[in-house]
Scaffold this active site. Structure first.
Site, mmCIF file in Angstrom:
data_model
loop_
_atom_site.group_PDB
_atom_site.id
_atom_site.type_symbol
_atom_site.label_atom_id
_atom_site.label_comp_id
_atom_site.label_asym_id
_atom_site.label_seq_id
_atom_site.Cartn_x
_atom_site.Cartn_y
_atom_site.Cartn_z
ATOM 1 N N SER A 145 0.827 -1.196 0.000
ATOM 2 C CA SER A 145 0.000 0.000 0.000
ATOM 3 C C SER A 145 0.872 1.261 0.000
ATOM 4 O O SER A 145 1.657 1.469 -0.905
ATOM 5 C CB SER A 145 -0.960 -0.027 1.191
ATOM 6 O OG SER A 145 -1.891 1.025 1.136
ATOM 7 N N ASP A 301 -3.558 6.447 -3.297
ATOM 8 C CA ASP A 301 -2.297 5.929 -2.772
ATOM 9 C C ASP A 301 -1.798 4.858 -3.748
ATOM 10 O O ASP A 301 -2.483 4.526 -4.723
ATOM 11 C CB ASP A 301 -2.467 5.434 -1.334
ATOM 12 C CG ASP A 301 -3.325 4.192 -1.221
ATOM 13 O OD1 ASP A 301 -4.149 3.950 -2.130
ATOM 14 O OD2 ASP A 301 -3.196 3.457 -0.228
ATOM 15 N N ASP A 303 -1.670 1.642 -4.085
ATOM 16 C CA ASP A 303 -2.484 0.500 -4.519
ATOM 17 C C ASP A 303 -3.924 0.910 -4.808
ATOM 18 O O ASP A 303 -4.783 0.064 -5.049
ATOM 19 C CB ASP A 303 -2.421 -0.658 -3.520
ATOM 20 C CG ASP A 303 -3.083 -0.368 -2.191
ATOM 21 O OD1 ASP A 303 -3.123 0.823 -1.795
ATOM 22 O OD2 ASP A 303 -3.559 -1.308 -1.542
ATOM 23 N N ASP A 305 -6.426 2.047 -3.125
ATOM 24 C CA ASP A 305 -7.605 1.779 -2.290
ATOM 25 C C ASP A 305 -7.958 2.976 -1.409
ATOM 26 O O ASP A 305 -8.996 2.975 -0.749
ATOM 27 C CB ASP A 305 -7.432 0.510 -1.440
ATOM 28 C CG ASP A 305 -6.323 0.595 -0.407
ATOM 29 O OD1 ASP A 305 -5.518 1.554 -0.448
ATOM 30 O OD2 ASP A 305 -6.242 -0.312 0.448
#
Length: 569
Positions: A145, A301, A303, A305
């Protein structure tokens, strides 16, 4: 420890990490070796996350193989049709992510478990969507992440499409421990494909997610999207292609991507820390917004999500909205646009209480959970009914989910929803700041701040001492009631006790007589105490937002100062 290291080298399939370990041995780096073998990366409800490197306390191919083997064993033991339903796997743009994802597929298919594997980098919410779309038994995303470049992670979804919660975390962890003592069995991916165990997910799957978002009734407000402009950054992550496509599908023609941050690059060369909440992380997208005079400066961000946004002010500058402000704006917007019966919204115990007030004002249903999106979505599934279907949930750390197509936070659909909200306001001559002010005037200005206190390693739990000697006041304000989540009780000042229907957690929530709130909880990963503060400032018709904000900030500063002094006295 020497025996453990020797055994590790014998099992490690990666010459790179074997050489790394041998160099540490040759240089007699005892402290570094002790750290790498002081234990094993703990598998929990967030899966695994850690620094990439050699050793049991690092992320590497052997740890991934053992983890995937343990996950497979647990699935086969607990889900009758797990092998046939299979597991969907995706990965982010970090240097080792694709290899780790392929290792996971090799370990699972070796156990006869079908695998759906993305052909290239994929946004995390798209994989969560895929769990439900393919009705798989589980899902895995290899991602760290928004953590620094040296990290990677292994995130697990259950068959309901949400992140795992107990007892699955401990059950998988037990099987991983067993796998560390067994020979690893792997199946070559080409053979797995020939045997009907591996299915590559090409562009058609990415398009399926895209079309599902486009068809969502909650994302179909096409009120003059061309009337606003926005700058966007993927922050060197995997969101750009899908974000740009979804915005174009929704009719947004003035979208300006930050070219230097558009392509996946796990080194994150232009940001010190690839987290939109961190100071400086949004500088380039705000600069891009200024160049074009854009209405919004938006970010996912790495990734994709999570979603962050700065909005242009009257002065032409760009100001970040907090996660709570975005959550309240989205919640208010969706509650006033959703179909009848779709009115269940939620937030976490440390998020603003304002969404609860907004929901109450339109007779919607509100729930709250422990921190973490795994709770927001799993609890939503339990709470919703035919008469009260799930609509929206958020956590203050920039996580939002719109509707139930994805049972996890989704920064892509949140981006579209927020753009549509902004476009509709613009048609009426309003900005997001005007809308926030209108909400504050109706319900009060809610200000939320989080502050941490560093503790000495090995310090006795502060929660225990607070329970032994409960405070009666905080910063001169009387405590009206206390939620003790460790005891699962609400304790009133008159001695009345009510049960709390939340999992036990070492958290204390103090509700004060002026509607302020203080939440105290220890960090789960480092020696510090996290404190979350909320103050509510009423606004009269004569009030300006600026004056109300100044009063709220003064109250907040006093509350934080006196409370933290009392904890460290």
């Amino acid at each position: 420890m020497k025996t453990e290291i020797s055994r590790w080298i014998a099992r490690d399939p990666d010459p790179k990490t074997r050489d790394e370990l041998q160099q540490l041995i040759d240089s007699n780096a005892e402290a570094e070796l002790a750290d790498r073998f002081s234990g094993r990366l703990v598998f929990g409800t967030a899966g695994l996350r850690g620094i990439v490197g050699a050793g049991s306390n690092r992320m590497n191919r052997l740890v991934i193989q053992e983890t995937a083997m343990g996950l497979g064993k647990y699935l086969l033991a607990t889900e009758q049709d797990a092998a046939e339903r299979g597991v969907i796997i995706g990965f982010d743009g970090r240097p080792d992510s694709k290899r780790f994802a392929h290792e996971t597929a090799s370990a699972l298919t070796a156990q006869g478990i079908k695998v759906y594997m993305t052909t290239h980098e994929a946004p995390t919410p798209m994989v969560a969507f895929g769990v439900k779309h393919f009705e798989t038994a589980a899902g895995v995303v290899v991602t760290a992440s928004h953590n620094p470049p040296e990290y990677n992670g292994f995130k697990v979804y259950w068959g309901n499409g949400a992140q795992i919660i107990p007892p699955h975390d401990s059950g998988i962890a037990e099987q991983i421990d067993i796998a560390t003592q067994q020979e690893i069995e792997l199946l070559d991916l080409e053979l797995a494909k020939q045997q009907g165990l591996l299915f590559w997910l090409s562009e058609s799957f990415y398009d399926t997610y895209r079309q599902t978002v486009n068809k969502s009734k909650l994302l179909s407000n096409h009120t003059q999207p061309a009337g606003i402009s926005l700058a966007y950054t993927a922050m060197h992550g995997v969101g750009a292609n899908m974000a740009e496509a979804l915005l174009a599908d929704a009719g947004f023609t003035q979208v300006y991507s930050v070219a230097e941050q558009r392509e996946p690059d796990g080194r994150f060369p232009t940001v010190n820390f690839p987290n939109p909440e961190e100071p400086g992380a949004m500088d380039m997208v705000i600069a891009e917004a200024k160049k074009h005079g854009a209405t919004l400066a938006c970010a996912n961000d790495p990734d994709a999500d999570r979603f962050a946004v700065a909005a242009r002010t009257e002065e032409g500058e760009y100001q970040m909205l907090t996660g709570d402000q975005v959550g309240v704006l989205l919640g208010h917007y969706l509650l006033t646009h959703a179909e009848p019966g779709q009115n269940l919204v939620g937030a976490t115990i440390v998020s603003s209480s304002l969404l609860k007030q907004v929901a109450k004002s339109v007779e919607a249903n509100y729930y709250k959970t422990l921190t973490g999106f795994k709770w927001l979505t799993n609890v939503a599934m339990q709470q919703q009914t035919d008469e009260s279907r799930f609509l929206f949930a958020y956590e203050e750390a920039l996580g939002y989910t719109v509707g139930s197509e994805v049972w996890d936070k989704d920064g892509l659909s949140a981006l579209v929803a927020f753009a549509q909200l902004t476009a509709e306001l613009a048609v009426n001559g309003k900005t997001v700041w005007d809308q926030l002010e209108a909400i504050y005037r109706e319900h009060g200005l809610y200000l939320n701040v989080q502050k941490s206190i560093a503790l000495q390693p090995g310090s006795p739990p502060i929660g225990d001492s607070l329970r032994a000697n409960p405070p009666e006041t905080i910063s001169g304000r009387h405590i009206v009631k206390t939620d003790d989540l460790k005891k699962s009780q609400t304790i009133y000042t008159d001695g009345k006790i009510e049960p709390i229907d939340l999992p036990s957690s070492d958290v204390l929530i103090y509700y004060l007589d002026d509607d302020s709130r203080v939440v105290v909880r220890p960090s789960g990963t480092e020696p510090k105490l996290k404190c979350y503060y909320e103050v509510v400032e009423a606004m009269s018709h004569e009030d300006t937002l600026e004056h109300a904000q100044q009063r709220a900030e003064a109250t907040m500063a006093e509350l934080i100062s006196q409370h933290q002094a009392s904890l460290t006295a």
